[in-house]
Design a protein around this motif. Structure first.
Motif, PDB file in Angstrom:
ATOM      1  N   UNK B  31       0.822  -1.213   0.000  1.00  0.00           N
ATOM      2  CA  UNK B  31       0.000   0.000   0.000  1.00  0.00           C
ATOM      3  C   UNK B  31       0.853   1.259   0.000  1.00  0.00           C
ATOM      4  N   UNK B  32       0.299   2.314  -0.544  1.00  0.00           N
ATOM      5  CA  UNK B  32       0.896   3.651  -0.476  1.00  0.00           C
ATOM      6  C   UNK B  32       0.065   4.483   0.493  1.00  0.00           C
ATOM      7  N   UNK B  33       0.722   5.089   1.468  1.00  0.00           N
ATOM      8  CA  UNK B  33       0.016   5.981   2.392  1.00  0.00           C
ATOM      9  C   UNK B  33       0.341   7.416   1.996  1.00  0.00           C
ATOM     10  N   UNK B  34      -0.715   8.193   1.757  1.00  0.00           N
ATOM     11  CA  UNK B  34      -0.559   9.580   1.319  1.00  0.00           C
ATOM     12  C   UNK B  34      -1.064  10.522   2.406  1.00  0.00           C
ATOM     13  N   UNK B  87      -4.032   1.111  -2.833  1.00  0.00           N
ATOM     14  CA  UNK B  87      -3.518  -0.193  -3.249  1.00  0.00           C
ATOM     15  C   UNK B  87      -2.449  -0.057  -4.339  1.00  0.00           C
ATOM     16  N   UNK B  88      -1.375  -0.852  -4.221  1.00  0.00           N
ATOM     17  CA  UNK B  88      -0.334  -0.884  -5.249  1.00  0.00           C
ATOM     18  C   UNK B  88      -0.643  -2.000  -6.250  1.00  0.00           C
ATOM     19  N   UNK B  89      -0.560  -1.657  -7.536  1.00  0.00           N
ATOM     20  CA  UNK B  89      -0.832  -2.625  -8.607  1.00  0.00           C
ATOM     21  C   UNK B  89       0.471  -2.993  -9.315  1.00  0.00           C
ATOM     22  N   UNK B  90       0.424  -4.030 -10.156  1.00  0.00           N
ATOM     23  CA  UNK B  90       1.634  -4.410 -10.903  1.00  0.00           C
ATOM     24  C   UNK B  90       2.108  -3.212 -11.742  1.00  0.00           C
ATOM     25  N   UNK B  91       1.138  -2.443 -12.266  1.00  0.00           N
ATOM     26  CA  UNK B  91       1.494  -1.327 -13.147  1.00  0.00           C
ATOM     27  C   UNK B  91       2.317  -0.236 -12.450  1.00  0.00           C
ATOM     28  N   UNK B  92       2.033   0.004 -11.170  1.00  0.00           N
ATOM     29  CA  UNK B  92       2.733   1.117 -10.494  1.00  0.00           C
ATOM     30  C   UNK B  92       3.735   0.641  -9.443  1.00  0.00           C
ATOM     31  N   UNK B  93       4.028  -0.681  -9.382  1.00  0.00           N
ATOM     32  CA  UNK B  93       4.828  -1.141  -8.245  1.00  0.00           C
ATOM     33  C   UNK B  93       6.257  -0.602  -8.236  1.00  0.00           C
ATOM     34  N   UNK B  94       6.844  -0.337  -9.404  1.00  0.00           N
ATOM     35  CA  UNK B  94       8.212   0.204  -9.410  1.00  0.00           C
ATOM     36  C   UNK B  94       8.237   1.657  -8.914  1.00  0.00           C
ATOM     37  N   UNK B 115       3.687   9.647  -9.818  1.00  0.00           N
ATOM     38  CA  UNK B 115       2.304   9.245  -9.539  1.00  0.00           C
ATOM     39  C   UNK B 115       1.472  10.518  -9.362  1.00  0.00           C
ATOM     40  N   UNK B 116       0.154  10.394  -9.542  1.00  0.00           N
ATOM     41  CA  UNK B 116      -0.707  11.574  -9.607  1.00  0.00           C
ATOM     42  C   UNK B 116      -1.516  11.745  -8.331  1.00  0.00           C
ATOM     43  N   UNK B 117      -1.382  12.905  -7.690  1.00  0.00           N
ATOM     44  CA  UNK B 117      -2.221  13.136  -6.504  1.00  0.00           C
ATOM     45  C   UNK B 117      -3.573  13.665  -6.939  1.00  0.00           C
ATOM     46  N   UNK B 118      -4.589  13.220  -6.220  1.00  0.00           N
ATOM     47  CA  UNK B 118      -5.948  13.597  -6.595  1.00  0.00           C
ATOM     48  C   UNK B 118      -6.727  13.850  -5.309  1.00  0.00           C
ATOM     49  N   UNK B 127      -5.254  11.369  -2.626  1.00  0.00           N
ATOM     50  CA  UNK B 127      -5.350   9.970  -3.035  1.00  0.00           C
ATOM     51  C   UNK B 127      -4.374   9.746  -4.194  1.00  0.00           C
ATOM     52  N   UNK B 128      -4.046   8.461  -4.455  1.00  0.00           N
ATOM     53  CA  UNK B 128      -3.198   8.121  -5.595  1.00  0.00           C
ATOM     54  C   UNK B 128      -4.109   7.752  -6.764  1.00  0.00           C
ATOM     55  N   UNK B 129      -4.115   8.592  -7.792  1.00  0.00           N
ATOM     56  CA  UNK B 129      -5.040   8.416  -8.911  1.00  0.00           C
ATOM     57  C   UNK B 129      -4.902   7.026  -9.543  1.00  0.00           C
ATOM     58  N   UNK B 130      -3.664   6.522  -9.659  1.00  0.00           N
ATOM     59  CA  UNK B 130      -3.412   5.265 -10.368  1.00  0.00           C
ATOM     60  C   UNK B 130      -3.809   4.013  -9.567  1.00  0.00           C
ATOM     61  N   UNK B 131      -4.142   4.153  -8.284  1.00  0.00           N
ATOM     62  CA  UNK B 131      -4.483   2.976  -7.470  1.00  0.00           C
ATOM     63  C   UNK B 131      -5.885   2.480  -7.785  1.00  0.00           C
ATOM     64  N   UNK B 132      -6.101   1.182  -7.530  1.00  0.00           N
ATOM     65  CA  UNK B 132      -7.419   0.602  -7.799  1.00  0.00           C
ATOM     66  C   UNK B 132      -8.327   0.619  -6.560  1.00  0.00           C
ATOM     67  N   UNK B 133      -7.739   0.586  -5.374  1.00  0.00           N
ATOM     68  CA  UNK B 133      -8.527   0.685  -4.139  1.00  0.00           C
ATOM     69  C   UNK B 133      -7.975   1.883  -3.370  1.00  0.00           C
ATOM     70  N   UNK B 134      -8.852   2.842  -3.035  1.00  0.00           N
ATOM     71  CA  UNK B 134      -8.426   4.082  -2.377  1.00  0.00           C
ATOM     72  C   UNK B 134      -9.273   4.281  -1.128  1.00  0.00           C
ATOM     73  N   UNK B 135      -8.601   4.459   0.001  1.00  0.00           N
ATOM     74  CA  UNK B 135      -9.299   4.491   1.288  1.00  0.00           C
ATOM     75  C   UNK B 135      -8.933   5.767   2.037  1.00  0.00           C
ATOM     76  N   UNK B 136      -9.942   6.513   2.464  1.00  0.00           N
ATOM     77  CA  UNK B 136      -9.718   7.707   3.293  1.00  0.00           C
ATOM     78  C   UNK B 136      -9.889   7.320   4.750  1.00  0.00           C
ATOM     79  N   UNK B 137      -8.972   7.769   5.602  1.00  0.00           N
ATOM     80  CA  UNK B 137      -9.048   7.422   7.027  1.00  0.00           C
ATOM     81  C   UNK B 137      -8.866   8.648   7.913  1.00  0.00           C
ATOM     82  N   UNK B 138      -9.522   8.577   9.078  1.00  0.00           N
ATOM     83  CA  UNK B 138      -9.285   9.556  10.140  1.00  0.00           C
ATOM     84  C   UNK B 138      -8.516   8.855  11.241  1.00  0.00           C
ATOM     85  N   UNK B 139      -7.458   9.509  11.724  1.00  0.00           N
ATOM     86  CA  UNK B 139      -6.664   8.945  12.818  1.00  0.00           C
ATOM     87  C   UNK B 139      -7.567   8.619  14.008  1.00  0.00           C
TER      88      UNK B 139
END
Lengths: 203, 203
Positions: B31-34, B87-94, B115-118, B127-139
């Motif tokens: 996962x990528x945390x933004x 979520x990290x995909x095969x397309x953006x893993x590098x 990568x594109x911020x959105x 959020x990461x535009x290129x990800x397939x699953x994007x989750x917003x969280x509150x601490x």
């Protein structure tokens, strides 16, 4: 892409929400945790929440659901102070899944699902003979998670067993050669195929 | 199989022990945390430690290394109270791997790795535009792990975004159709192939 708000998620039927939310973090590690009670009854349970805590010294953690229902794994760890974490392979993944059935206290999942308990090096808790990576741990600390009464359990690695010749010169392990599986949600199992190994990233 | 004792592990060279012990728990989620700072500088970091905490209400956790060195993700979460897990995909893993480089504070990894911020739905963190699953969280809460000063950070899911038509009638998600990857250790990436989905286990 549709957006679900917190309220949308809370309005979903419970099983549906559980299926969905257990998958949103992606693929998870697949491990069997083995314990033994004071009365020497062994217990074996599948966990998809083992997490790396540290390498120096070596610690692993895992998340345990609320202890309002019987949690044999937790009780045994508190009684004996020790447990083992054993890697699930494609070969044993169906038997590993079956350990999630609610067996009565005193029934050993090893026997019921057809996995072999093995003891060595004077360690009190059993190992899973069929696993490729077997880790002995001593209970170190626990954290009660206030928002939903789950627990993070942390143990110190006191022994590590791996097959001959699976460790590369730099300490790396080829998980795909060890036949490791990953878990999606609560009920789906995946084999893995290496895409690549990359050097330590620099700006 | 050779057995390594605690002392054997502690005597290994540091990098070797790190490589080995980061892999013993098996395949991990990718996962990528933004986050964003008060000064509106975005930050993006790869994590292999996201863990399911609960579905009702929905919570996710992740483990953060000791804050003795700069930890922009942690500081930004403490400043703004919000973050996203993507979520990290095969397309953006590098590109995702490259976020682990030590960029200076104020440099956005989004821009540096391509990568594109959105932003949407008035949520403060990107959020990461290129990800397939994007989750917003509150601490929600944090736990300082005493044995090695790592932290477990827990957030409540306030928004969830998934592609159209990827959710089955029972809430299940096909991770393999979403192109999800898994991580081995710190540097190896894996694609996944489904072995099977099994029913709720009964004794």
């Amino acid at each position: 892409m549709p957006i679900f708000s917190f309220d949308d998620l809370m309005e979903m039927p419970s099983r549906y929400r559980g299926n969905l939310l257990n998958k949103v973090s992606g693929i998870k590690p697949a491990n069997l945790i083995a314990t033994i009670s004071k009365e020497r009854k062994s217990n074996l349970a599948i966990f998809n929440s083992v997490v790396h805590i540290g390498a120096n010294p070596p610690y692993l953690g895992f998340v345990l659901r609320p202890t309002t229902v019987e949690r044999h794994t937790y009780e045994n760890i508190k009684e004996t102070g020790v447990y083992t974490i054993n890697q699930i392979t494609t070969e044993i993944h169906k038997k590993a899944h079956q350990t999630s059935a609610k067996y009565e206290r005193g029934v050993s999942e090893f026997e019921r699902v057809g996995l072999t308990e093995e003891y060595y090096a004077n360690f009190k808790a059993p190992f899973v003979k069929e696993s490729t990576i077997k880790i002995a741990l001593e209970f170190e600390e626990e954290h009660l998670i206030k928002c939903n009464d789950t627990r993070l359990i942390i143990g110190k690695i006191t022994q590590l067993q791996l097959p001959d010749n699976c460790i590369a010169a730099n300490g790396d392990i080829n998980l795909e050669h060890l036949d490791c599986v990953g878990i999606g949600g609560l009920d789906s199992y995946y084999s893995v195929q290496k895409l690549g190994t990359y050097t330590y990233a620099k700006p």
